[in-house]
Design a protein around this motif. Structure first.
Motif: not given
Lengths: 154, 177
Positions: B38, B44-45, B79, B85, B48, B41, B116, B88-89
């Motif tokens: 995880d 990346a989150l 999740e 999807s 962002r 992700a 997100a 996806r986290v």
């Protein structure tokens, strides 16, 4: 902190309407619950209507309906319709305010203004409704007999 | 884990009626402890949202709260259970039980929460918060705390909406000359 009575009335009216947004209530019905004069409340409702937080429903059984986004409208936005909360740092200072002592005092008062705004700006109508539910579940509060209500500034 | 039991029981898409009477579509979710896979992700989150890549920080967070899963430390991810999807986290939350800092009795500290942007307003943050709250309760504490920047209105509104109120402590800071 003290608020103008109009701000209090606006918050009460919005909570009443947002609790059941499909329902419409007359000024008299809201006023009766909070012991507010219809005349005073009608002026407040006009302001809320212009801000698109409530909608007037005409005809028999008419009244007002909640029209805003209860998850986004905050106490700060409601209060600012009726009064200027002010910020000591934006007020023109006199000669004593430009001294080091005056600037230090303005900094502290500015901190208080910031916290007030952050607090009121983080409480939405939905959050208030949840808080009301929790208070209701705990039962009636014991009123402090020594406190009196000032009609001009509750 | 308690959180998996808590949310696995209702994995289907469902709606909730909010206090305002509006229906909010809640996404099908699974809340579980973070795993090493995880981390990409999560990093990346966070990048962002904050605009800063903090790979080393998140590696350390995972080593501290994800891998060894210390008593009282929790790194949870949400999740997606949606068919499109799946897996996806969508968000994460980290917290730990801290005791006796500045005289405070043991309490649960929430020190990271992210969802997100496209998954917001669908109950992801709320599910993470509730899951962490359940973990804290299982760990024996009955109070949660967090700290939010005064100008971070969205996060403040979220925590307020979850019932958090001003606590008995005031955060102070100073420039070091």
């Amino acid at each position: 902190m003290k608020l103008q009575i109009a701000s209090h009335l606006a918050i009460y009216a919005l909570l009443e309407l947002a609790a059941q947004p499909e329902r419409q209530l007359s000024v008299a019905e809201i006023g009766q619950k909070y012991d507010i004069s219809s005349h005073h409340l009608a002026k407040v409702m006009n302001v809320l209507g212009r801000a698109k937080m409530v909608r007037a429903v005409r005809g028999a059984g008419g009244g007002y309906q909640f029209a805003g986004n209860a998850r986004r409208i905050t106490l700060l936005e409601v209060i600012q319709l009726f009064e200027d909360l002010g910020d000591v740092r934006s007020e023109p200072g006199g000669s004593r305010d430009s001294t080091a002592e005056g600037r230090a005092l303005r900094q502290i008062l500015g901190e208080i203004d910031d916290i007030t705004r952050a607090t009121l700006g983080s409480i939405t109508i939905v959050t208030m409704l949840k808080l009301v539910d929790r208070k209701r579940a705990k039962g009636p509060a014991r009123l402090q007999p020594s406190r009196s209500v000032d009609a001009e500034s509750v | 884990m308690a959180v998996e039991k808590l949310l696995a029981a209702k994995p289907d898409r469902h709606t909730a009626i909010s206090s305002s009477g509006r229906r909010r579509l809640k996404l099908p979710l699974q809340i579980r402890a973070a795993e090493a896979v995880d981390l990409v992700a999560v990093i990346a989150l966070d990048e962002r949202i904050t605009g800063v890549n903090k790979r080393e920080y998140w590696d350390e967070m995972f080593a501290r709260y994800g891998k060894i899963r210390p008593k009282g430390g929790f790194f949870l991810v949400a999740e997606s259970g949606d068919r499109k999807s799946h897996g996806r986290v969508l968000g994460f939350i980290i917290g730990e039980v801290r005791a006796w800092e500045f005289g405070s009795a043991p309490c649960g500290w929430v020190f990271a929460l992210s969802v997100a942007p496209e998954a917001r307003l669908h109950g992801v943050g709320e599910a993470l918060f509730e899951a962490l709250s359940a973990e804290f309760k299982n760990a024996g504490v009955n109070k949660m705390r967090t700290m939010v920047a005064r100008d971070n209105r969205l996060t403040l509104m979220f925590f307020r909406g979850e019932g958090m109120m001003a606590g008995p402590y005031i955060e102070l800071e100073k420039d070091i000359d």
